[in-house]
Design a protein around this motif. Structure first.
Motif, short mmCIF file in Angstrom:
data_model
loop_
_atom_site.label_atom_id
_atom_site.label_comp_id
_atom_site.label_asym_id
_atom_site.label_seq_id
_atom_site.Cartn_x
_atom_site.Cartn_y
_atom_site.Cartn_z
N LEU A 43 -2.44 8.21 23.14
CA LEU A 43 -3.15 9.08 24.02
C LEU A 43 -2.16 10.32 24.45
N GLN A 44 -1.00 10.10 24.43
CA GLN A 44 0.10 11.28 24.78
C GLN A 44 0.47 11.79 23.48
N ALA A 45 0.14 11.51 22.41
CA ALA A 45 0.86 12.29 21.44
C ALA A 45 0.28 13.72 21.18
N PRO A 46 1.19 14.58 20.96
CA PRO A 46 0.80 16.00 20.83
C PRO A 46 -0.36 16.05 19.73
N SER B 223 0.31 -1.88 25.83
CA SER B 223 0.03 -0.63 26.68
C SER B 223 0.80 0.67 26.28
N GLN B 224 1.88 0.13 25.64
CA GLN B 224 2.98 1.31 24.80
C GLN B 224 2.26 2.01 23.97
N VAL B 225 1.43 1.13 22.89
CA VAL B 225 0.67 1.69 21.69
C VAL B 225 -0.32 2.48 22.18
N LEU B 226 -1.07 2.22 23.28
CA LEU B 226 -2.13 3.07 23.80
C LEU B 226 -1.78 4.31 24.53
N GLY C 138 -0.24 20.57 15.45
CA GLY C 138 0.42 21.96 15.44
C GLY C 138 0.85 22.16 16.93
N GLU C 139 0.82 21.21 17.87
CA GLU C 139 1.40 21.33 19.25
C GLU C 139 2.73 20.84 19.35
N PRO C 140 3.83 21.38 19.89
CA PRO C 140 5.06 20.84 20.03
C PRO C 140 5.03 19.63 20.94
N ALA C 141 5.75 18.62 20.57
CA ALA C 141 6.07 17.45 21.76
C ALA C 141 6.83 17.89 22.86
N VAL C 142 6.52 17.63 24.00
CA VAL C 142 7.17 17.90 25.28
C VAL C 142 8.14 16.99 25.62
#
Length: 233
Positions: free
Chosen positions: A223-226, A216-219, A229-233
């Protein structure tokens, strides 16, 4: 570069061993050819594996549902990609793609070749793909057909996470040995298959709910990686 991960995460209570994001999965659409795939820029994770390796069961248990992904009564007959949307709060955050199982000779050669062209194009050219989950029976490891499938994905440089299913059929020592054998296999042959992105391996048992947290963590990370060119939230 290939980074082979390790896993011996024990099973935990069903209420906490899979992700709320994955539990939100709902059927979205199906595609029998590349131009039928949905447009958009939502990140997409694909599940692939030989028929009878436990792919549908793995998807269902990871998503906390009984009948999200279906197994054909006749292995090798399903020739569509089924897509499921995931997202919390009513907003879609990504897609899960369930690819047909492979490895059975019960379909005509022309059908097999058409399916192979479709899947090869999907894995190499689907811009939304951010990761590939390869389902393999832990008792058999990676087969020549698995390597062929992985080679299809090599142009896209997708990270690959190998779920070695049916781990409950092995003893604990056999699990460790087989997982290490698959890691070694990937280390030896990844370059030859063109796999340049990170690759990880874990044991998994839907029956014993082993490995759900790690998978689940891998998925979620994929899926939530920026986006680039987009900054991480």
């Amino acid at each position: 570069m290939t980074n082979i991960g390790n896993s011996s995460t024990p099973a935990t209570k069903a209420a906490a061993d899979t992700s709320p994001l994955l539990q939100s999965a709902r059927f979205f659409t199906t595609a029998a050819q590349f131009n039928q795939l949905p447009a958009g820029n939502l990140p997409e994770v694909a599940f692939v594996g030989r028929s009878n390796a436990g792919k549908s069961t793995a998807i269902n248990v990871l998503c906390g549902q009984r009948r999200l992904a279906f197994s054909s009564k006749t292995p090798g007959r399903t020739q569509h990609i089924n897509l499921f949307t995931v997202g919390l709060g009513g907003a879609s955050a990504g897609l899960l793609a369930d690819l047909p199982g492979y490895g059975y000779a019960s379909v005509p050669l022309a059908t097999k070749q058409r399916w192979e062209r479709f899947i090869a194009q999907y894995l190499a050219q689907r811009a939304q793909l951010v990761g590939l989950v390869l389902i393999a029976d832990s008792r058999h490891g990676l087969t020549p057909l698995d390597w062929t499938l992985l080679s299809y994905s090599s142009p896209a440089a997708l990270p690959v996470h190998v779920l070695l299913t049916k781990a409950d059929k092995l003893t604990r020592s056999e699990q460790h040995a087989q997982a290490q054998a698959v890691r070694d296999d990937l280390q030896r042959h990844a370059a030859g298959a063109g796999l340049m992105a990170p690759t990880s391996v874990q044991m998994f048992s839907a029956t014993k709910r082993q490995g759900l947290l790690e998978a689940s963590q891998v998925l979620e990370d994929w899926l939530q990686a920026p986006a680039d060119g987009e900054p991480a939230v």
